[in-house]
Scaffold this active site. Structure first.
Site, PDB file in Angstrom:
ATOM      1  N   MET A  24      -0.641   2.402   7.238  1.00 16.64           N
ATOM      2  CA  MET A  24      -0.097   3.417   8.148  1.00 16.64           C
ATOM      3  C   MET A  24      -1.233   4.160   8.855  1.00 16.64           C
ATOM      4  O   MET A  24      -1.027   5.240   9.407  1.00 16.64           O
ATOM      5  CB  MET A  24       0.790   4.396   7.390  1.00 16.64           C
ATOM      6  CG  MET A  24       2.011   3.715   6.777  1.00 16.64           C
ATOM      7  SD  MET A  24       3.443   4.775   6.647  1.00 16.64           S
ATOM      8  CE  MET A  24       2.832   6.051   5.566  1.00 16.64           C
TER       9      MET A  24
ATOM     10  N   HIS B 136      -8.186   1.959   1.856  1.00 20.83           N
ATOM     11  CA  HIS B 136      -7.686   0.915   2.758  1.00 20.83           C
ATOM     12  C   HIS B 136      -8.768  -0.146   2.987  1.00 20.83           C
ATOM     13  O   HIS B 136      -8.486  -1.348   3.038  1.00 20.83           O
ATOM     14  CB  HIS B 136      -7.340   1.494   4.131  1.00 20.83           C
ATOM     15  CG  HIS B 136      -6.245   2.502   4.129  1.00 20.83           C
ATOM     16  ND1 HIS B 136      -6.459   3.842   4.331  1.00 20.83           N
ATOM     17  CD2 HIS B 136      -4.908   2.363   3.966  1.00 20.83           C
ATOM     18  CE1 HIS B 136      -5.316   4.488   4.306  1.00 20.83           C
ATOM     19  NE2 HIS B 136      -4.355   3.625   4.083  1.00 20.83           N
TER      20      HIS B 136
ATOM     21  N   GLY C  42      -2.541  -1.990  -2.442  1.00 23.63           N
ATOM     22  CA  GLY C  42      -3.329  -1.180  -3.360  1.00 23.63           C
ATOM     23  C   GLY C  42      -2.542  -0.805  -4.603  1.00 23.63           C
ATOM     24  O   GLY C  42      -1.375  -0.390  -4.515  1.00 23.63           O
TER      25      GLY C  42
ATOM     26  N   ARG D 221      -3.034  11.374   2.699  1.00 28.48           N
ATOM     27  CA  ARG D 221      -2.420  12.702   2.580  1.00 28.48           C
ATOM     28  C   ARG D 221      -3.349  13.734   1.931  1.00 28.48           C
ATOM     29  O   ARG D 221      -3.009  14.924   1.912  1.00 28.48           O
ATOM     30  CB  ARG D 221      -1.117  12.622   1.800  1.00 28.48           C
ATOM     31  CG  ARG D 221      -0.003  11.926   2.565  1.00 28.48           C
ATOM     32  CD  ARG D 221       1.344  12.120   1.892  1.00 28.48           C
ATOM     33  NE  ARG D 221       2.444  11.796   2.764  1.00 28.48           N
ATOM     34  CZ  ARG D 221       3.130  10.648   2.751  1.00 28.48           C
ATOM     35  NH1 ARG D 221       2.790   9.695   1.914  1.00 28.48           N
ATOM     36  NH2 ARG D 221       4.130  10.447   3.579  1.00 28.48           N
TER      37      ARG D 221
HETATM   38  P1  AMP Z   1      -0.808   3.434   3.425  1.00 25.46           P
HETATM   39  O1  AMP Z   1      -1.554   3.485   4.713  1.00 25.46           O
HETATM   40  O2  AMP Z   1      -0.851   4.704   2.648  1.00 25.46           O
HETATM   41  O3  AMP Z   1       0.597   2.874   3.592  1.00 25.46           O
HETATM   42  O4  AMP Z   1      -1.576   2.387   2.520  1.00 25.46           O
HETATM   43  C1  AMP Z   1      -1.816   1.069   2.954  1.00 25.46           C
HETATM   44  C2  AMP Z   1      -2.303   0.266   1.780  1.00 25.46           C
HETATM   45  O5  AMP Z   1      -3.518   0.831   1.277  1.00 25.46           O
HETATM   46  C3  AMP Z   1      -1.319   0.248   0.613  1.00 25.46           C
HETATM   47  O6  AMP Z   1      -1.286  -1.043   0.045  1.00 25.46           O
HETATM   48  C4  AMP Z   1      -1.911   1.244  -0.339  1.00 25.46           C
HETATM   49  O7  AMP Z   1      -1.556   1.020  -1.686  1.00 25.46           O
HETATM   50  C5  AMP Z   1      -3.387   1.015  -0.114  1.00 25.46           C
HETATM   51  N1  AMP Z   1      -4.148   2.172  -0.566  1.00 25.46           N
HETATM   52  C6  AMP Z   1      -3.966   3.476  -0.223  1.00 25.46           C
HETATM   53  N2  AMP Z   1      -4.827   4.274  -0.893  1.00 25.46           N
HETATM   54  C7  AMP Z   1      -5.572   3.458  -1.683  1.00 25.46           C
HETATM   55  C8  AMP Z   1      -6.625   3.679  -2.621  1.00 25.46           C
HETATM   56  N3  AMP Z   1      -7.090   4.895  -2.873  1.00 25.46           N
HETATM   57  N4  AMP Z   1      -7.159   2.609  -3.249  1.00 25.46           N
HETATM   58  C9  AMP Z   1      -6.685   1.352  -2.988  1.00 25.46           C
HETATM   59  N5  AMP Z   1      -5.697   1.080  -2.125  1.00 25.46           N
HETATM   60  C10 AMP Z   1      -5.136   2.111  -1.479  1.00 25.46           C
END
Ligand code: AMP
Length: 297
Positions: free
Chosen positions: A29, A36, A150, A192
């Site tokens: 996102m 990421h 993640g 966040r």
């Molecule tokens: P998001 O943009 O929050 O939807 O996350 C995109 C991807 O990045 C998802 O697969 C999350 O689980 C992964 N992700 C977010 N934060 C972390 C983190 N601290 N360590 C590893 N992967 C992450």
């Protein structure tokens, strides 16, 4: 690096890739951080081509959640992705993903309120419908060899893995899970975290400290899930009683000891023969809703 907004243009570009080339796909996102980028690095290392999507998915935000305020940092995101060696970035506008007559959603029972009252699914009833729907659409569109998620979002991993199996997407796409990337004090990186005021940020690692205490108990031989749950809650309660600054608002939402596969709560003893077991935690700190988890066994 190609940046594409349009669904059919993306498909045209993907169709130009020779069939024997492996394609890794990382859905995000945006608001990209080192967490990421660990997924992106895993894809660049493991596949010939890497595709990343940046899409703040309206379907996974409930009314009153932070859809409008969600961090949008496209220029910085693109330069990180360029530096990481990404080949294509897909940045669709919401109307391309959800046209006005859109009416088909994917739902999952994994970790929903009926299977686990202490879960993301129970706390955010329409969240995983939005996640599963957009991930299904993106996987059908990109048809990657591998897709990277993640472990930080434990229930998302469980929902996606199960969905990929149930919908036969797994016949062509393998789901790869990547370990959580943390700040130096242990706080799990999250887009966040920018919502945390400085004093809240200073204290936010209490969640990880509590989870680590639970893991230490299990490492020391403890198998009673109630004892482990209580140990985690006690660290948080002690912090609230002795260290929490009066200006920091905090609410513990749940502590769960559950199976990583189906997110079912462990009752009684944690068994060594029943797959991965997680300790999961969620809390509201100021304006930020924080989640984290560690592998216990
Ligand atoms: P998001 O943009 O929050 O939807 O996350 C995109 C991807 O990045 C998802 O697969 C999350 O689980 C992964 N992700 C977010 N934060 C972390 C983190 N601290 N360590 C590893 N992967 C992450």
């Amino acid at each position: 690096m190609l940046v594409v907004e349009d669904v059919s243009s993306l498909r045209v570009k993907l169709d130009e890739i020779p069939p024997e080339t492996t394609v890794g796909f990382v859905p995000t996102m945006g608001g990209l951080h080192a967490g990421h980028l660990a997924l992106v690095d895993a894809s660049v290392a493991g596949c010939d081509k890497t595709v990343v999507s940046i899409f703040v998915n309206p379907a996974q935000f409930a009314p009153g959640e932070d859809l409008a305020a969600y961090p949008r940092t496209l220029d910085a995101d693109l330069s990180h992705l360029r530096a990481a060696g990404v080949d294509m970035v897909f940045t669709p506008p919401p109307a391309a993903v959800y046209p006005s007559d859109f009416c088909t959603y994917v739902t999952s029972a994994v970790g929903d309120a009926a299977t686990n009252a202490a879960s993301e699914g129970a706390s955010r009833p329409t969240f995983f419908r939005g996640v599963a729907t957009v991930v299904a659409k993106l996987l059908v569109l990109v048809r990657p060899t591998c897709t990277y998620f993640g472990r930080k979002d434990a229930q998302q991993c469980a929902v996606v893995r199960r969905m990929v199996e149930d919908l036969w997407i797994g016949l062509t796409t393998r789901v790869v899970l990547v370990d959580t990337v943390r700040e130096q004090d242990g706080l799990a990186m999250s887009s966040r975290n920018v919502y945390l005021a400085p004093q809240e940020r200073e204290h936010a690692s209490v969640l990880y400290r509590a989870l680590c205490a639970g893991r230490e108990a299990v490492d020391g031989g403890e198998r009673d899930s109630d004892v482990v749950r209580e140990r985690i809650r006690r660290i948080v309660a002690e912090w609230e009683a002795t260290s929490k600054p009066p200006g920091v608002s905090f609410e513990l939402m749940y502590v769960s000891i559950c199976s990583a596969d189906d997110m079912r709560e462990v009752k009684g003893n944690i068994r060594e023969d029943s797959g991965e077991v997680l300790a999961c935690i969620a809390a509201l700190m100021g304006k930020a809703r924080l989640i984290d988890n560690v592998l216990l066994l």
